[in-house]
Design a protein around this motif. Structure first.
Motif, PDB file in Angstrom:
ATOM      1  N   MET A 193       0.852  -1.190   0.000  1.00  0.00           N
ATOM      2  CA  MET A 193       0.000   0.000   0.000  1.00  0.00           C
ATOM      3  C   MET A 193       0.891   1.245   0.000  1.00  0.00           C
ATOM      4  O   MET A 193       1.285   1.739   1.063  1.00  0.00           O
ATOM      5  CB  MET A 193      -0.917  -0.019   1.221  1.00  0.00           C
ATOM      6  CG  MET A 193      -1.982   1.038   1.149  1.00  0.00           C
ATOM      7  SD  MET A 193      -3.114   0.930   2.553  1.00  0.00           S
ATOM      8  CE  MET A 193      -4.375   2.074   2.002  1.00  0.00           C
ATOM      9  N   PRO A 194       1.218   1.756  -1.173  1.00  0.00           N
ATOM     10  CA  PRO A 194       2.148   2.883  -1.237  1.00  0.00           C
ATOM     11  C   PRO A 194       1.675   4.115  -0.474  1.00  0.00           C
ATOM     12  O   PRO A 194       2.506   4.838   0.098  1.00  0.00           O
ATOM     13  CB  PRO A 194       2.265   3.188  -2.730  1.00  0.00           C
ATOM     14  CG  PRO A 194       1.565   2.112  -3.444  1.00  0.00           C
ATOM     15  CD  PRO A 194       0.853   1.232  -2.496  1.00  0.00           C
ATOM     16  N   THR A 195       0.364   4.366  -0.445  1.00  0.00           N
ATOM     17  CA  THR A 195      -0.063   5.574   0.276  1.00  0.00           C
ATOM     18  C   THR A 195       0.144   5.421   1.787  1.00  0.00           C
ATOM     19  O   THR A 195       0.354   6.410   2.492  1.00  0.00           O
ATOM     20  CB  THR A 195      -1.534   5.936  -0.025  1.00  0.00           C
ATOM     21  OG1 THR A 195      -2.360   4.808   0.264  1.00  0.00           O
ATOM     22  CG2 THR A 195      -1.706   6.356  -1.480  1.00  0.00           C
ATOM     23  N   LEU A 196       0.127   4.167   2.281  1.00  0.00           N
ATOM     24  CA  LEU A 196       0.503   3.962   3.698  1.00  0.00           C
ATOM     25  C   LEU A 196       1.980   4.315   3.894  1.00  0.00           C
ATOM     26  O   LEU A 196       2.367   4.867   4.935  1.00  0.00           O
ATOM     27  CB  LEU A 196       0.218   2.518   4.119  1.00  0.00           C
ATOM     28  CG  LEU A 196       0.766   2.101   5.491  1.00  0.00           C
ATOM     29  CD1 LEU A 196       0.188   2.964   6.615  1.00  0.00           C
ATOM     30  CD2 LEU A 196       0.479   0.627   5.762  1.00  0.00           C
ATOM     31  N   MET A 197       2.803   4.028   2.885  1.00  0.00           N
ATOM     32  CA  MET A 197       4.235   4.381   2.990  1.00  0.00           C
ATOM     33  C   MET A 197       4.399   5.889   3.080  1.00  0.00           C
ATOM     34  O   MET A 197       5.283   6.389   3.789  1.00  0.00           O
ATOM     35  CB  MET A 197       5.013   3.849   1.777  1.00  0.00           C
ATOM     36  CG  MET A 197       5.033   2.364   1.700  1.00  0.00           C
ATOM     37  SD  MET A 197       5.761   1.638   3.192  1.00  0.00           S
ATOM     38  CE  MET A 197       4.869   0.102   3.258  1.00  0.00           C
ATOM     39  N   ALA A 198       3.565   6.626   2.344  1.00  0.00           N
ATOM     40  CA  ALA A 198       3.630   8.099   2.431  1.00  0.00           C
ATOM     41  C   ALA A 198       3.300   8.532   3.856  1.00  0.00           C
ATOM     42  O   ALA A 198       3.960   9.395   4.441  1.00  0.00           O
ATOM     43  CB  ALA A 198       2.666   8.725   1.431  1.00  0.00           C
ATOM     44  N   ASN A 199       2.283   7.883   4.428  1.00  0.00           N
ATOM     45  CA  ASN A 199       1.900   8.196   5.806  1.00  0.00           C
ATOM     46  C   ASN A 199       3.042   7.881   6.771  1.00  0.00           C
ATOM     47  O   ASN A 199       3.409   8.696   7.628  1.00  0.00           O
ATOM     48  CB  ASN A 199       0.632   7.406   6.163  1.00  0.00           C
ATOM     49  CG  ASN A 199       0.246   7.582   7.619  1.00  0.00           C
ATOM     50  OD1 ASN A 199       0.741   6.865   8.480  1.00  0.00           O
ATOM     51  ND2 ASN A 199      -0.607   8.551   7.895  1.00  0.00           N
ATOM     52  N   LEU A 200       3.655   6.697   6.615  1.00  0.00           N
ATOM     53  CA  LEU A 200       4.744   6.300   7.524  1.00  0.00           C
ATOM     54  C   LEU A 200       5.975   7.190   7.330  1.00  0.00           C
ATOM     55  O   LEU A 200       6.690   7.484   8.297  1.00  0.00           O
ATOM     56  CB  LEU A 200       5.120   4.834   7.289  1.00  0.00           C
ATOM     57  CG  LEU A 200       4.062   3.784   7.650  1.00  0.00           C
ATOM     58  CD1 LEU A 200       4.553   2.385   7.298  1.00  0.00           C
ATOM     59  CD2 LEU A 200       3.688   3.854   9.126  1.00  0.00           C
ATOM     60  N   ALA A 201       6.222   7.608   6.095  1.00  0.00           N
ATOM     61  CA  ALA A 201       7.366   8.502   5.849  1.00  0.00           C
ATOM     62  C   ALA A 201       7.177   9.808   6.622  1.00  0.00           C
ATOM     63  O   ALA A 201       8.145  10.394   7.113  1.00  0.00           O
ATOM     64  CB  ALA A 201       7.521   8.776   4.356  1.00  0.00           C
TER      65      ALA A 201
END
Ligand SMILES: N=CN[C@@H](CCC(=O)O)C(=O)O
Ligand SMILES: [Zn+2]
Length: 405
Positions: free
Chosen positions: A325-333
């Motif tokens: 889930m790339p948008t979760l990666m944006a959140n975690l970043a």
């Protein structure tokens, strides 16, 4: 699957995040023959240029198609048991040294056929696509024989034919030492350099070569031999470096013209400076940081100060980041690494593309390929702020709407 490939399409009144900096106004976006042909503030467009265009969408936020520049999407089996062991306090390194970790995925992947691997990997790919990915990198590295590494790369190429998405492949033969080479790491590196890389090149299966430069994997001297072979064969270079310790793998990769150094939690200032001077992209992998419950943060402020481009990727893999889930990666970043939402989105678009050597992608600009996402949100920052599937209204790949709801 709805497909529109009308040669001229106009999106009206969309809030545009162009890959690097959010444009202030709502825009009209014209796509023609697979490329962005016009970009105007919302109330205007060039009548002559837009003549004959079909309205393809209105309102919402438009971003470049997401670029996931670091994945290990192709593998068999799972590592849920290892996840439980780690929760009980056993470290990633200890599991690896006891023959688990990457090697347990190697056992499962060696036993799988190409069709088995396609069946296992397609749902993961579909999850990435449903979250806006139009370009991704897929690494090998769970085969560790010539035949099994090529099998993985063939599967990666086939995935790119089965779905409307651009797949770049990376040979990661130097990911872990296979058990049959125990005590003979240099011999295994010779296999990678003298047989694996030439075989992958002969079949046109690899766009780049990667290594894992780490105490539990390969030394800088061994990685350097792999870089020399990659360079000899004209392949791009990438490195897993400074993830668990600082061995100077990033600076070494920079000396070989690497596109990116990835993970880099333990990168020091000298390494940051080297990357800045060479224009090497820092690929941040917050999923692995999160799953391993890592505490050493990558040197974000130094990377900013030195102007090193920061990409953000999923690192989708069975061990350290079983997350598609790339948008979760944006959140975690943002939450873990303190990137701004704009930095995180640039990391998943323009800088992700640069980490793959594709600087024309990941941008919304006149002349750029029309890989686009239209999201049902009001402002780009929401992509990093909220963790929610199903916000993608349209995914446009090479000018064609390949996902619509
Ligand atoms: N660090 C090395 N490679 C992968 C993990 C692979 C695995 O554990 O299966 C990574 O990017 O985190
Ligand atoms: Zn990785």
């Amino acid at each position: 699957m709805p497909m529109h490939s009308t040669s001229k399409q106009l999106w009206r009144d969309v809030q545009v995040f162009d890959g690097l900096a959010q444009l202030d106004e709502a825009m009209n976006v014209l796509v023609e023959d697979g490329c962005i042909a016009g970009l105007w503030p919302s109330s205007t467009f060039d009548e002559a240029l837009a003549q004959g265009a079909v309205e393809a969408g209105r309102g919402g936020v438009m971003t470049p198609g997401l670029v996931d520049c670091h994945t290990h999407l192709v593998y068999a089996g799972d590592r849920a048991g290892e996840f439980e062991q780690r929760l009980e306090g056993v470290s990633y390194e200890t599991i690896a040294r006891n023959g688990g970790g990457i090697i347990s995925s190697v056992r499962a992947t060696r036993a799988a056929s190409e069709d088995d691997l396609i069946a296992a990997s397609l749902p993961r790919l579909d999850a990435l696509l449903a979250d806006g990915v139009t370009t991704l990198e897929i690494k090998s590295g769970y085969g560790l024989t010539v035949a099994d590494e090529l099998k993985m790369l063939r599967v990666a190429r086939r995935l790119g034919e089965l779905r409307p998405v651009r797949v770049l492949t990376t040979l990661l033969g130097a990911h872990a030492l296979p058990p049959e080479y125990a005590g003979r790491a240099d011999d295994y590196v010779s296999l990678v350099c003298d047989e694996m890389i030439p075989a992958a090149v002969a079949e046109g299966l690899a766009d780049a070569v990667d290594v894992f430069c780490e105490g539990i994997a390969f030394s800088p001297a061994q990685c350097e031999r792999v870089f020399q072979a990659a360079q000899h064969h004209g392949l791009a270079i990438k490195a897993h470096a400074e993830q668990l310790s600082n061995l100077g793998g990033s600076a070494l990769a920079v000396r070989y013209g690497a596109l990116s150094a990835d993970h880099i939690e333990y990168l020091d200032e000298a390494g940051v400076r080297a990357m800045a001077e060479a224009g090497t992209v820092a690929v941040l992998l917050p999923g692995a940081f999160h799953v391993l419950r890592e505490t050493q943060l990558p040197p974000i402020e130094l990377l900013r100060q030195y102007g090193v481009p920061m990409a953000v990727a999923s690192d989708a893999n069975p061990g350290t980041s079983p997350i598609c889930m790339p948008t979760l990666m944006a959140n975690l970043a943002c939450t873990l690494f303190r990137l701004t939402p704009r930095e995180a989105l640039a990391g998943m678009t323009a800088h992700g593309a640069r980490a793959l050597g594709l600087p024309d992608l990941g941008r919304i600009a006149v002349g750029a390929p029309a890989d686009l996402c239209l999201w049902d949100i009001q402002q780009p920052a929401e992509l990093a702020y909220a963790v929610q599937a199903g916000r993608l209204r349209q995914r446009v790949f090479n000018g064609a709407i390949v996902h619509a709801r």
